[in-house]
Scaffold this active site. Sequence first.
Site, short mmCIF file in Angstrom:
data_model
loop_
_atom_site.label_atom_id
_atom_site.label_comp_id
_atom_site.label_asym_id
_atom_site.label_seq_id
_atom_site.Cartn_x
_atom_site.Cartn_y
_atom_site.Cartn_z
N ASN A 1 3.64 3.58 -10.15
CA ASN A 1 2.50 3.47 -11.04
C ASN A 1 1.15 3.55 -10.32
O ASN A 1 0.15 3.95 -10.91
CB ASN A 1 2.60 2.14 -11.81
N TYR B 1 -7.84 14.78 -8.40
CA TYR B 1 -6.93 14.02 -9.26
C TYR B 1 -5.98 14.97 -9.99
O TYR B 1 -4.76 14.72 -10.05
CB TYR B 1 -7.76 13.21 -10.26
N THR C 1 -7.85 1.29 -20.14
CA THR C 1 -7.75 0.46 -18.95
C THR C 1 -9.07 0.53 -18.19
O THR C 1 -9.95 1.33 -18.51
CB THR C 1 -6.62 0.92 -18.02
N LYS D 1 -1.80 15.12 -9.75
CA LYS D 1 -0.92 14.88 -10.89
C LYS D 1 -0.02 16.09 -11.17
O LYS D 1 1.13 15.92 -11.61
CB LYS D 1 -1.75 14.51 -12.12
N ASP E 1 0.89 -1.16 0.00
CA ASP E 1 0.00 0.00 0.00
C ASP E 1 0.93 1.21 0.00
O ASP E 1 1.62 1.48 0.99
CB ASP E 1 -0.88 -0.02 1.25
N VAL E 2 0.97 1.94 -1.09
CA VAL E 2 1.99 2.96 -1.27
C VAL E 2 1.89 4.09 -0.25
O VAL E 2 2.85 4.84 -0.04
CB VAL E 2 1.98 3.55 -2.70
#
Length: 261
Positions: free
Chosen positions: A89, A155, A190, A159, A62-63
């Site tokens: 990623n 989001y 995706t 980014k 879990d980053v």
Amino acid sequence: MPRFTNQTALITGGTGGLGESHVRAYHAEGANVVIGSTAGGLSKATEIAAELGGRALAVRLDVAREADWTAAVAATEQTFGGLTIVVNNAGVQNPAAPIESTDLSLWERALTVNVTGQFLGIRAVTPAMRRAGGGVIVNIGSTMAYGGTALYASYVASKWAIRGLTLSAALELGRDNIRVNAIHPGVISTRLIHEPAAPGERPISDFYDPAPFAIPRLGDPADVSAALLYLTSPEASFATGTELVLDGGLLLGPALPAGIG
């Protein structure tokens, strides 16, 4: 000889559409691969590792958890002897909502996973890369880091932050023979694009018609993997702080029809 023989690549979010593509691409090019996944995807990560064989390892990662990064790096070094490539990623999308209706917890989740997760990753892997004599880190961003997008402020902000993190890390780590770059994909085919971020929402793919793009199609995960292999290869040894936009021309605006001009 494959390009990445005797190299070890750790890929976070390694069971998603992009992540699995990256894992398989590195393995096909001779690298040892470490497939990072949250607890929910660990069974799939384990299945992929079993399919690929002895040069693959699944780890719970879990980053956003510092302890998971510490354990993942230790397991990588114990299993393969070193760590030379890291692909940050893993990421999450926020449900569509105007800023005034965005719950603080959703804002914090996007920033925590998408930005803090990459920050913790860079911090955790740097000592291991020094021990290995150097390495390459690639942060996966988005074309949303080059403008604003209504209803996706969380989001977008995350980014944009990845761009600054990448450039700062490149300056700090260059003299340690550690290169840090970023890839900013456009609309890649995706699950993140084709499935709603929340029940009842329209998927992001509904808002992007590739017909006006200079390359009039959605991207494929293999397009991103190919660029990633280049940026982490010796052929890109002079590239650090590089931001590679991979979007088929989305940011350029509408293309002219063929035969005009």
